[in-house]
Design a protein around this motif. Structure first.
Motif, PDB file in Angstrom:
ATOM      1  N   PRO A  10      43.058  43.979  40.087  1.00 10.92           N
ATOM      2  CA  PRO A  10      43.184  43.115  38.906  1.00 10.92           C
ATOM      3  C   PRO A  10      41.922  43.795  37.893  1.00 10.92           C
ATOM      4  O   PRO A  10      40.836  44.046  38.579  1.00 10.92           O
ATOM      5  CB  PRO A  10      42.969  41.607  39.349  1.00 10.92           C
ATOM      6  N   ILE A  11      41.885  43.822  36.508  1.00  9.57           N
ATOM      7  CA  ILE A  11      40.748  44.143  35.850  1.00  9.57           C
ATOM      8  C   ILE A  11      40.240  43.030  35.183  1.00  9.57           C
ATOM      9  O   ILE A  11      38.890  42.971  35.403  1.00  9.57           O
ATOM     10  CB  ILE A  11      41.479  44.941  34.631  1.00  9.57           C
ATOM     11  N   LEU A  12      40.794  41.801  35.112  1.00  2.00           N
ATOM     12  CA  LEU A  12      40.086  40.597  34.882  1.00  2.00           C
ATOM     13  C   LEU A  12      39.718  39.944  36.126  1.00  2.00           C
ATOM     14  O   LEU A  12      40.606  39.782  36.903  1.00  2.00           O
ATOM     15  CB  LEU A  12      40.998  39.699  33.921  1.00  2.00           C
ATOM     16  N   GLU A  13      38.418  39.691  36.405  1.00  2.00           N
ATOM     17  CA  GLU A  13      38.020  38.860  37.454  1.00  2.00           C
ATOM     18  C   GLU A  13      37.168  37.752  37.267  1.00  2.00           C
ATOM     19  O   GLU A  13      36.771  37.610  36.297  1.00  2.00           O
ATOM     20  CB  GLU A  13      37.006  39.852  38.278  1.00  2.00           C
ATOM     21  N   SER A  14      37.308  36.902  38.256  1.00  2.00           N
ATOM     22  CA  SER A  14      36.717  35.663  38.187  1.00  2.00           C
ATOM     23  C   SER A  14      35.011  35.922  38.216  1.00  2.00           C
ATOM     24  O   SER A  14      34.586  36.807  38.705  1.00  2.00           O
ATOM     25  CB  SER A  14      37.008  34.571  39.128  1.00  2.00           C
ATOM     26  N   GLU A  64      47.073  40.682  31.464  1.00  2.00           N
ATOM     27  CA  GLU A  64      46.205  39.648  32.163  1.00  2.00           C
ATOM     28  C   GLU A  64      45.464  38.593  31.291  1.00  2.00           C
ATOM     29  O   GLU A  64      45.438  37.462  31.718  1.00  2.00           O
ATOM     30  CB  GLU A  64      45.132  40.473  33.211  1.00  2.00           C
ATOM     31  N   LEU A  65      45.026  39.169  30.163  1.00  2.00           N
ATOM     32  CA  LEU A  65      44.551  38.134  29.254  1.00  2.00           C
ATOM     33  C   LEU A  65      45.420  36.947  28.853  1.00  2.00           C
ATOM     34  O   LEU A  65      44.939  36.164  28.308  1.00  2.00           O
ATOM     35  CB  LEU A  65      43.861  38.992  28.191  1.00  2.00           C
ATOM     36  N   ASP A  66      46.602  37.462  28.682  1.00  2.00           N
ATOM     37  CA  ASP A  66      47.694  36.600  28.142  1.00  2.00           C
ATOM     38  C   ASP A  66      47.770  35.266  29.086  1.00  2.00           C
ATOM     39  O   ASP A  66      48.235  34.285  28.400  1.00  2.00           O
ATOM     40  CB  ASP A  66      49.108  37.258  28.184  1.00  2.00           C
ATOM     41  N   GLY A  67      46.969  35.381  30.310  1.00  2.00           N
ATOM     42  CA  GLY A  67      47.297  34.233  30.970  1.00  2.00           C
ATOM     43  C   GLY A  67      46.085  33.252  30.844  1.00  2.00           C
ATOM     44  O   GLY A  67      46.272  32.343  31.384  1.00  2.00           O
ATOM     45  N   ILE A  68      45.193  33.466  30.081  1.00  2.00           N
ATOM     46  CA  ILE A  68      44.123  32.583  30.077  1.00  2.00           C
ATOM     47  C   ILE A  68      43.544  32.312  28.409  1.00  2.00           C
ATOM     48  O   ILE A  68      44.079  33.087  27.676  1.00  2.00           O
ATOM     49  CB  ILE A  68      42.758  33.249  30.710  1.00  2.00           C
ATOM     50  N   PRO A  69      42.992  31.128  28.225  1.00  5.24           N
ATOM     51  CA  PRO A  69      42.699  30.812  26.725  1.00  5.24           C
ATOM     52  C   PRO A  69      41.661  31.818  26.259  1.00  5.24           C
ATOM     53  O   PRO A  69      40.758  32.198  27.273  1.00  5.24           O
ATOM     54  CB  PRO A  69      42.252  29.412  26.819  1.00  5.24           C
ATOM     55  N   PRO A  70      41.417  32.152  25.132  1.00  9.51           N
ATOM     56  CA  PRO A  70      40.341  32.973  24.616  1.00  9.51           C
ATOM     57  C   PRO A  70      38.956  32.233  24.904  1.00  9.51           C
ATOM     58  O   PRO A  70      38.719  30.919  24.712  1.00  9.51           O
ATOM     59  CB  PRO A  70      40.725  32.892  23.061  1.00  9.51           C
ATOM     60  N   GLU A 101      40.791  41.705  19.151  1.00  9.15           N
ATOM     61  CA  GLU A 101      42.205  41.594  18.882  1.00  9.15           C
ATOM     62  C   GLU A 101      42.908  40.160  19.310  1.00  9.15           C
ATOM     63  O   GLU A 101      43.856  39.494  18.444  1.00  9.15           O
ATOM     64  CB  GLU A 101      43.055  42.818  19.258  1.00  9.15           C
ATOM     65  N   LYS A 102      42.510  39.817  20.608  1.00 10.85           N
ATOM     66  CA  LYS A 102      43.203  38.683  21.126  1.00 10.85           C
ATOM     67  C   LYS A 102      42.320  37.360  21.021  1.00 10.85           C
ATOM     68  O   LYS A 102      42.623  36.459  21.509  1.00 10.85           O
ATOM     69  CB  LYS A 102      43.320  39.001  22.483  1.00 10.85           C
ATOM     70  N   GLY A 103      41.329  37.471  20.148  1.00 11.32           N
ATOM     71  CA  GLY A 103      40.540  36.241  19.727  1.00 11.32           C
ATOM     72  C   GLY A 103      39.425  35.905  20.912  1.00 11.32           C
ATOM     73  O   GLY A 103      38.978  34.982  21.060  1.00 11.32           O
ATOM     74  N   PHE A 104      39.205  36.890  21.837  1.00  7.36           N
ATOM     75  CA  PHE A 104      38.187  36.642  22.876  1.00  7.36           C
ATOM     76  C   PHE A 104      36.739  37.173  22.224  1.00  7.36           C
ATOM     77  O   PHE A 104      36.671  37.772  21.254  1.00  7.36           O
ATOM     78  CB  PHE A 104      38.740  37.379  24.220  1.00  7.36           C
TER      79      PHE A 104
END
Ligand code: SF4
Length: 264
Positions: A10-14, A64-70, A101-104
């Motif tokens: 995973p690229i996005l990590e906690s 991966e970012l699509d699964g969490i809110p900005p 682009e995704k509002g993060f």
């Protein structure tokens, strides 16, 4: 420097930092190769020779970012997002463009002024934060402890430019090395450019890990008179050195109305 593709993960990590739920390391490994680095313990490659990057970074991270809110994403936890190879590979830039682009937003920690290159993207984000980390008052000492980082002055200038551009700034004064780092002098240098300053002492948990032999060797070679004084301080948070420094920092914070986050 060899740049290879890492195994899929995973690229996005906690992220366990306060106020930050997620982090991204655009690189695995860090060319800066600071000899005290806690992340050396888990290094997958010899950082003086090989650094790893994610394959299909943008497409996979986008999913991966699509699964969490900005929200603000931390960058700079295990590796420096602006280590030298970023100038050529642009992995960090790609991540920032995608986040925008995704509002993060992004909360960046670096030891490089390359972050200035990306101020255009950071300015677009709501609540982006750029922090630089410094620990040494002179560059000769810095080079002893950090093989490939850039001058403290260039990092501080990057902070100045970010702040001037309206980006929130911070600084990590870390690691305070007992009897070597002049903490008060560095705070004076940072205060005009950093909205807040975190201060951490050199922390080595395990004498058998990689950091302590590295630091020990530097002290033996370049600061032999200090070796016997530094060692007991590094391994005890209750040492009088830290108690006194904590007290001095609290007094300084109150007297000058500074925003210091004291963790020594
Ligand atoms: S810049 Fe940070 S991550 Fe990179 S080697 Fe130095 S301490 Fe470790």
């Amino acid at each position: 420097m060899r740049v290879s593709v890492c195994s899929k993960r995973p690229i996005l990590e906690s992220c366990d930092l306060k106020d930050r739920d997620y982090q991204i390391d655009p690189y695995i490994g860090c060319e800066h190769y600071c000899y005290y680095c806690y992340a050396l313990e888990g290094a997958e490659t010899d950082w003086s020779e090989e650094i790893l990057v994610h394959e299909d970074l943008v497409d996979r991270l986008s999913a991966e970012l699509d699964g969490i809110p900005p929200q603000p994403i931390y960058m700079g936890y295990h590796t420096d997002p602006y280590q030298p190879c970023e100038a050529e590979y642009g992995q960090t830039r790609k991540v920032l463009e995608l986040l925008a682009e995704k509002g993060f937003s992004a909360s960046i920690l670096t030891k490089s002024d390359l972050v200035v290159r990306d101020m255009d993207v950071l300015k677009e984000m709501k609540d982006a934060v750029v922090s630089v980390s410094v620990a040494f008052n002179d560059n000769e000492t810095r080079k002893r402890f950090e093989a490939n980082t850039m001058d403290t002055e260039r990092r501080v200038e990057a902070l100045r430019l970010c702040r001037e551009a309206g980006i929130e700034t911070g600084s990590l004064l870390c690691p305070v090395i007992p009897y070597i780092t002049d903490t008060m002098q560095l705070i004076d240098l940072l205060v005009p450019h950093a909205d807040r300053i975190w201060i951490y002492g050199l922390s080595i948990m395990d004498r058998s890990g990689r950091s302590w032999p590295n630091v020990q060797e530097i002290l033996k070679s370049h600061f032999p008179d200090l070796l016997g004084r530094v060692e007991p301080v590094i391994f005890s948070r209750e040492h009088l050195f830290w108690t006194k420094l904590r007290e001095e920092l609290v007094v300084l914070e109150e007297k000058r109305g500074l925003d210091l986050r004291i963790h020594v």
